[in-house]
Every structure is written in C-alpha cells, then in structure tokens.
Design a protein around this motif. Structure first.
Motif, PDB file in Angstrom:
ATOM      1  N   PHE A 240      45.452  37.955  51.690  1.00 46.42           N
ATOM      2  CA  PHE A 240      44.602  38.906  50.973  1.00 46.42           C
ATOM      3  C   PHE A 240      43.976  38.306  49.711  1.00 46.42           C
ATOM      4  CE2 PHE A 240      47.723  42.275  52.724  1.00 46.42           C
ATOM      5  CZ  PHE A 240      47.060  42.307  53.928  1.00 46.42           C
ATOM      6  N   ILE A 241      44.623  37.274  49.176  1.00 42.57           N
ATOM      7  CA  ILE A 241      44.084  36.632  47.972  1.00 42.57           C
ATOM      8  C   ILE A 241      43.230  35.443  48.388  1.00 42.57           C
ATOM      9  CG2 ILE A 241      44.631  35.460  45.808  1.00 42.57           C
ATOM     10  CD1 ILE A 241      47.265  36.968  45.734  1.00 42.57           C
ATOM     11  N   ASN A 242      41.926  35.587  48.218  1.00 48.09           N
ATOM     12  CA  ASN A 242      40.983  34.524  48.522  1.00 48.09           C
ATOM     13  C   ASN A 242      39.738  34.743  47.676  1.00 48.09           C
ATOM     14  OD1 ASN A 242      39.143  36.335  50.146  1.00 48.09           O
ATOM     15  ND2 ASN A 242      40.994  36.454  51.439  1.00 48.09           N
ATOM     16  N   SER A 243      38.825  33.804  47.723  1.00 45.05           N
ATOM     17  CA  SER A 243      37.632  33.905  46.869  1.00 45.05           C
ATOM     18  C   SER A 243      36.837  35.179  47.158  1.00 45.05           C
ATOM     19  CB  SER A 243      36.738  32.680  47.059  1.00 45.05           C
ATOM     20  OG  SER A 243      36.294  32.569  48.411  1.00 45.05           O
ATOM     21  N   GLY A 244      36.800  35.582  48.432  1.00 47.16           N
ATOM     22  CA  GLY A 244      36.044  36.773  48.806  1.00 47.16           C
ATOM     23  C   GLY A 244      36.653  38.052  48.259  1.00 47.16           C
ATOM     24  N   SER A 245      37.965  38.192  48.390  1.00 42.66           N
ATOM     25  CA  SER A 245      38.631  39.409  47.918  1.00 42.66           C
ATOM     26  C   SER A 245      38.616  39.503  46.401  1.00 42.66           C
ATOM     27  CB  SER A 245      40.071  39.464  48.427  1.00 42.66           C
ATOM     28  OG  SER A 245      40.843  38.402  47.886  1.00 42.66           O
ATOM     29  N   LEU A 246      38.793  38.374  45.721  1.00 42.52           N
ATOM     30  CA  LEU A 246      38.813  38.382  44.250  1.00 42.52           C
ATOM     31  C   LEU A 246      37.444  38.782  43.689  1.00 42.52           C
ATOM     32  CD1 LEU A 246      40.971  35.207  43.500  1.00 42.52           C
ATOM     33  CD2 LEU A 246      41.682  37.611  43.456  1.00 42.52           C
ATOM     34  N   LYS A 247      36.376  38.218  44.236  1.00 37.29           N
ATOM     35  CA  LYS A 247      35.030  38.571  43.772  1.00 37.29           C
ATOM     36  C   LYS A 247      34.739  40.050  44.039  1.00 37.29           C
ATOM     37  CE  LYS A 247      32.918  33.997  44.323  1.00 37.29           C
ATOM     38  NZ  LYS A 247      31.929  33.183  45.096  1.00 37.29           N
ATOM     39  N   ALA A 248      35.173  40.533  45.195  1.00 40.17           N
ATOM     40  CA  ALA A 248      34.918  41.935  45.561  1.00 40.17           C
ATOM     41  C   ALA A 248      35.646  42.889  44.624  1.00 40.17           C
ATOM     42  CB  ALA A 248      35.348  42.184  47.003  1.00 40.17           C
ATOM     43  N   MET A 249      36.912  42.604  44.336  1.00 37.49           N
ATOM     44  CA  MET A 249      37.686  43.495  43.472  1.00 37.49           C
ATOM     45  C   MET A 249      37.235  43.404  42.004  1.00 37.49           C
ATOM     46  SD  MET A 249      39.548  45.282  45.464  1.00 37.49           S
ATOM     47  CE  MET A 249      38.059  45.223  46.486  1.00 37.49           C
ATOM     48  N   GLU A 250      36.797  42.226  41.593  1.00 42.07           N
ATOM     49  CA  GLU A 250      36.234  42.087  40.239  1.00 42.07           C
ATOM     50  C   GLU A 250      34.959  42.918  40.117  1.00 42.07           C
ATOM     51  OE1 GLU A 250      35.741  37.901  39.919  1.00 42.07           O
ATOM     52  OE2 GLU A 250      37.888  37.499  39.621  1.00 42.07           O
ATOM     53  N   TRP A 251      34.182  42.945  41.179  1.00 43.61           N
ATOM     54  CA  TRP A 251      32.961  43.755  41.214  1.00 43.61           C
ATOM     55  C   TRP A 251      33.289  45.238  41.096  1.00 43.61           C
ATOM     56  CZ3 TRP A 251      31.096  46.152  46.165  1.00 43.61           C
ATOM     57  CH2 TRP A 251      29.886  46.834  45.986  1.00 43.61           C
ATOM     58  N   ILE A 252      34.293  45.695  41.825  1.00 44.91           N
ATOM     59  CA  ILE A 252      34.704  47.097  41.756  1.00 44.91           C
ATOM     60  C   ILE A 252      35.164  47.452  40.345  1.00 44.91           C
ATOM     61  CG2 ILE A 252      36.423  48.781  42.531  1.00 44.91           C
ATOM     62  CD1 ILE A 252      34.322  48.270  44.638  1.00 44.91           C
ATOM     63  N   GLN A 253      36.024  46.604  39.784  1.00 47.23           N
ATOM     64  CA  GLN A 253      36.552  46.898  38.448  1.00 47.23           C
ATOM     65  C   GLN A 253      35.453  46.890  37.382  1.00 47.23           C
ATOM     66  OE1 GLN A 253      39.982  44.474  37.428  1.00 47.23           O
ATOM     67  NE2 GLN A 253      41.348  45.918  38.459  1.00 47.23           N
ATOM     68  N   GLU A 254      34.461  46.036  37.541  1.00 39.73           N
ATOM     69  CA  GLU A 254      33.337  46.004  36.605  1.00 39.73           C
ATOM     70  C   GLU A 254      32.627  47.360  36.578  1.00 39.73           C
ATOM     71  OE1 GLU A 254      28.802  44.174  36.363  1.00 39.73           O
ATOM     72  OE2 GLU A 254      30.257  43.229  37.710  1.00 39.73           O
ATOM     73  N   ASN A 255      32.409  47.932  37.753  1.00 38.27           N
ATOM     74  CA  ASN A 255      31.722  49.215  37.830  1.00 38.27           C
ATOM     75  C   ASN A 255      32.604  50.375  37.383  1.00 38.27           C
ATOM     76  OD1 ASN A 255      28.863  48.905  39.218  1.00 38.27           O
ATOM     77  ND2 ASN A 255      30.234  47.443  40.223  1.00 38.27           N
ATOM     78  N   VAL A 256      33.902  50.258  37.601  1.00 37.67           N
ATOM     79  CA  VAL A 256      34.821  51.284  37.116  1.00 37.67           C
ATOM     80  C   VAL A 256      34.781  51.338  35.587  1.00 37.67           C
ATOM     81  CG1 VAL A 256      37.249  51.932  36.873  1.00 37.67           C
ATOM     82  CG2 VAL A 256      36.379  51.177  39.103  1.00 37.67           C
ATOM     83  N   LYS A 257      34.818  50.171  34.944  1.00 33.30           N
ATOM     84  CA  LYS A 257      34.794  50.093  33.482  1.00 33.30           C
ATOM     85  C   LYS A 257      33.475  50.604  32.907  1.00 33.30           C
ATOM     86  CE  LYS A 257      38.024  46.196  33.247  1.00 33.30           C
ATOM     87  NZ  LYS A 257      38.168  44.737  32.966  1.00 33.30           N
ATOM     88  N   SER A 258      32.392  50.422  33.662  1.00 29.91           N
ATOM     89  CA  SER A 258      31.077  50.875  33.189  1.00 29.91           C
ATOM     90  C   SER A 258      30.909  52.386  33.301  1.00 29.91           C
ATOM     91  CB  SER A 258      29.968  50.177  33.986  1.00 29.91           C
ATOM     92  OG  SER A 258      30.005  48.780  33.785  1.00 29.91           O
ATOM     93  N   GLY A 259      31.790  53.017  34.062  1.00 27.57           N
ATOM     94  CA  GLY A 259      31.731  54.465  34.202  1.00 27.57           C
ATOM     95  C   GLY A 259      30.875  54.961  35.342  1.00 27.57           C
ATOM     96  N   ASP A 260      30.144  54.052  35.993  1.00 25.12           N
ATOM     97  CA  ASP A 260      29.261  54.492  37.076  1.00 25.12           C
ATOM     98  C   ASP A 260      29.982  54.610  38.410  1.00 25.12           C
ATOM     99  OD1 ASP A 260      28.732  51.760  38.626  1.00 25.12           O
ATOM    100  OD2 ASP A 260      28.563  51.323  36.503  1.00 25.12           O
ATOM    101  N   PHE A 261      31.226  54.146  38.484  1.00 23.87           N
ATOM    102  CA  PHE A 261      32.022  54.187  39.721  1.00 23.87           C
ATOM    103  C   PHE A 261      32.993  55.357  39.645  1.00 23.87           C
ATOM    104  CE2 PHE A 261      35.481  53.238  42.569  1.00 23.87           C
ATOM    105  CZ  PHE A 261      34.939  52.478  43.604  1.00 23.87           C
ATOM    106  N   ILE A 262      33.085  56.115  40.719  1.00 19.85           N
ATOM    107  CA  ILE A 262      34.054  57.208  40.788  1.00 19.85           C
ATOM    108  C   ILE A 262      35.023  56.957  41.938  1.00 19.85           C
ATOM    109  CG2 ILE A 262      32.460  58.619  42.192  1.00 19.85           C
ATOM    110  CD1 ILE A 262      33.792  61.102  40.893  1.00 19.85           C
TER     111      ILE A 262
END
Length: 457
Positions: A240-262
């Motif tokens: 589960f830990i690979n370059s693809g999963s890390l980039k994807a989850m970092e992307w999700i967390q970025e949007n969560v912190k910005s408030g635009d993700f629910i």
C-alpha cells in the motif's frame, strides 16, 4: 335420458381430442407448443445478482435467447448479493442444484480460479471459430485472465470516473477540468468553487472506499500487493505504501486542509449522502463508478453533468484504471452438452447489438468494440455525450498488471482494512503510519490464507 346425454357428452370429448391430435403443433396454440418444445430442450440454469433495470433487461435477454434457438432453455434465477451468491455457488457445486452458468463479481476472481470449480471460457473460445474474442475490451479481458487464459467472460462492467456539476462551474465562471485531469487540475476547480460560492458549496470529495484507493494506485502504475498484483505469482505481501499512494493521499490531505474537501465517511450512507449533496448543488466534484451515470442523469434534469477520466498525479501520464463489476462463469460439474449451452448463451450476450442494448438499459459499459457502430449507442451518445466518456477511457487504456485488478483472495478484507486507514488519513493522521498499519493487517491475512491453502507465504 340422463345416461344417454352422458354417453353423447363423452363421445364428443373423445372425438374432439382425436381431432386435435391430428392437427400440426403450430395450430395448437403457443403455450402447448412451447411446453412440448421446452421439455425436449437442454436446461441451462443461470444464477445472477442483478436488480432493477439490469434484472429486467437480463431477463429479456434470456427470453430472446430461448426464442432464437431450439436446443437450449436458459432458466434465470436471482441469488442475492455478490457475496451471498458466490458462497451458494461454492457450497452447491457438484450437486443437482448448482448452476450451469453464473455471474460473479470482480472480488471473487482469485477465489473461483483456485476453487477448481470452473471451466475456463478460454476452452470454448479456442474451439469456437465464430467468436472473435478480440472484439471484447482487452482491459476487461485482462482483469478476468490469468496466465494468458480467460477464466470468465466480463459482462456487467464499470470503471471509476470523476463527476462534476458543469452548471455550478458555469454559474461561478470556473473553467471545467480537462478530460484527463491531474490532481492539481481538480484542486484548482475545487478551491475556486468553494471560495467563489462563499464556502456554501464544497469543492470535492472521495468516499472512504478501498476500491477507489486501489484505482489511484493502478492509475499511477504501482501495485496494491506484491508480485505485480499477484499476476506473476501468489501474493505474499501488501504494498500500500508506494509513490502512487503517497502522492494520492497527500493530494487528499491538501484539499482537506484547504476546507474544500468534505468527508462523508464510508458505506452505503456515505455513498447516498455524497450523491444527495451533488444533486442538490452542495458538492461540486466526486469520484465513483461509471455505473452511477444513469442515476445522476435522471437526478440532474435541470443541470448539466460533467464527466472526466479518473484523475492522476501531476508530472506523469495516467496508467489507466481497472474495471469493476462481474463476469459470467461456467461450472465444470455439468455435462459437456450443458456447458456448451452455457457458452452459447454467454456468446449471445456478448454480441455488439446486445452489449449496446445492455449499456443503454443499465449504464454498464458495452464491452464489444463493435457496439459503438450500432444506432443504439450512436443515438445514446448524441443525446447525452457524458455517457461516452467512460467508454472512451476504457478504450484508451492499455492493459498491464497494474490496471488489471488485484489477483488475491480476500479483496473484501483488503477493502475493510483500507477503509480504516483512509478514514484515519482523511482525519489528518500520518499517511505512512496509517498505511503501514493497513499493510501489517493485510499481510497477516495473506499469510494465514496462503498457509491454509498450502501456498508459499
């Protein structure tokens, strides 16, 4: 007098029966002729899990197939959910109650392969010169294949896509995402929508669903388990830990912190809530199965639906995503004659005409490449261009071991484990720590399963 009338009455009955017996079957009425014909046909029991419009259309296919020839009589039976049906299939194998042909989901491919209960459809393909298997989507075939042989015939098929409310974007003067979007393309739209609506509309969401996570990994060209998703050898570890999963989850967390993700969580309620928010104009973007297009189209009569391919990381090309859905399988506990009938039925369902009809009726993708030439799909796409997007994504994908599904037993367990990790990540936990825990839990399951089956672990 009464006895005389009785004699005359019985004489009339006898003469009538004698007269009718001399008439050709074609004049006796459809029901009697049909009953006689059916008694001579070879019975093909077909188990499926379709409901709603899909069940209606499937039953119509069965009816049409039975009318199209006189040797076989397919009898369809609904067997509940995918999970319920596969257990019935495994438990009844070898008995008189087992099906000749059955529908089983993507999560059960490895399980059915190792069960020893199936006849690979490749056996019939190799002998049947009238059937060109290359007409069927190569991506769908790759999913249900192992070691170069097609195990079951892909049937009701979907892929993950990204949906956006095109009317909302127009209202707030936002440029829609491109057809093959990167993570930053989606982030731009989500942030703009959230800000320009004065934070009344959430920009995006992605359900806590292991399948969607696995698809992000596939689209990055990485694997969810080792041995290239189990395609080279039996999997022994999760990855589960690979370059693809890390980039994807970092992307999700970025949007969560910005408030635009629910975050709507996981499960049936989460899926229903994100759909309701989207249809009511309170959510701009979400990612789900292409099978939802029909429901979305009906729910957005006064709004325009936008659809794109599944997003990929910036700085790299999309590798393509795997399919979802189910395939048609042939049981090996039936006579060769019955199995041949099962194959003929499968072949009938895979025709260009029937696959086009299937997509129009259900929203599942037409797998026969020639279906796009039919008036059915041409008219469908003309009326609603959004319906064409998932088919184009499927057609443009080149199959490889990353996007051909995970060949491991325990997919249900894998998704439950991933749901826990995703929920933690969405709520701000350390990505690597959460995925490490998920890997450890899945590794334990894989080890125990391999040991129980006598496989290498």
């Amino acid at each position: 007098m009464k006895n005389q009338k009785r004699v005359i009455y019985h004489l009339i009955i006898v003469l009538t029966v004698a007269f009718l017996s001399l008439l050709p079957a074609s004049l006796l009425g459809n029901k009697q002729a049909s009953a006689t014909d059916n008694s001579k046909r070879i019975k093909i029991v077909f188990w499926h899990e379709m409901t709603g419009p899909a069940q209606t259309q499937l039953n119509e296919f069965v009816k049409q197939f039975n009318k199209s020839q006189s040797k076989y009589q397919v009898v369809s039976q609904f067997e509940g959910t995918y999970e319920e049906a596969v257990q019935k299939i495994l438990n009844t194998h070898g008995s008189n109650t087992s099906p000749a042909v059955f529908q089983s989901a993507d999560i059960s491919v490895s399980q059915l392969y190792h069960s020893g209960y199936i006849t690979k459809v490749q056996k019939f393909i190799d002998k049947d010169k009238s059937f060109n298997v290359n007409d069927i989507s190569s991506v769908a075939r790759a999913f249900y294949s192992q070691k170069g042989e097609l195990l079951g015939m892909p049937f009701n098929t979907s892929q993950p896509v990204l949906y956006y409310n095109a009317s909302l974007l127009k209202k707030y003067n936002i440029t829609p995402p491109p057809m093959n979007p990167s993570y930053s393309d989606i982030t731009r739209v989500a942030k703009q929508l959230y800000q320009r609506s004065n934070k009344k509309v959430k920009g995006m969401t992605m359900e806590v669903y292991g399948w969607l996570f696995d698809q992000l990994i596939a689209n990055s060209g990485n694997y969810s388990v080792n041995n290239q998703n189990g395609r080279l050898a039996t999997p022994t570890k999760a990855s589960f830990i690979n370059s693809g999963s890390l980039k994807a989850m970092e992307w999700i967390q970025e949007n969560v912190k910005s408030g635009d993700f629910i975050n709507y969580g996981s499960g049936t309620n989460a899926s229903a809530n994100e759909m309701a928010a989207f249809l009511s104009g309170k959510l701009g973007i979400f990612m789900e199965s292409s099978a939802d297009i029909g429901q979305l189209t009906l729910g957005m009569k006064n709004q325009k639906l936008g659809v794109t391919y599944y997003p990929h990381a910036d700085g790299q090309k999309a590798n393509g995503v795997a399919i979802g859905g189910a395939a048609l399988w042939i049981s090996n506990d039936k006579s060769s004659e019955v199995q041949q009938g099962a194959w003929n039925f499968i072949k009938y369902l895979e025709s260009a005409k029937n696959q086009a009809t299937w997509q129009k009726a259900t929203g599942y993708l037409a797998l026969n490449k020639n279906s796009k030439k039919t008036k059915t799909l041409k008219n469908l796409y003309k009326k609603n261009p959004a319906l064409k997007v998932p088919s184009e994504q499927l057609a443009k994908t080149v199959p490889n071991n990353s996007n051909s599904g995970i060949f491991v037993e325990g997919i249900v367990q894998e998704r439950i484990i991933l749901n826990t990790a995703l929920d933690q990540i969405y709520n701000g936990s350390n990505i690597k720590s959460s995925l490490t825990q998920a890997e450890e839990a899945m590794n334990s399951y894989i080890k125990n399963n391999n040991r129980a089956n006598g496989w290498r672990y």
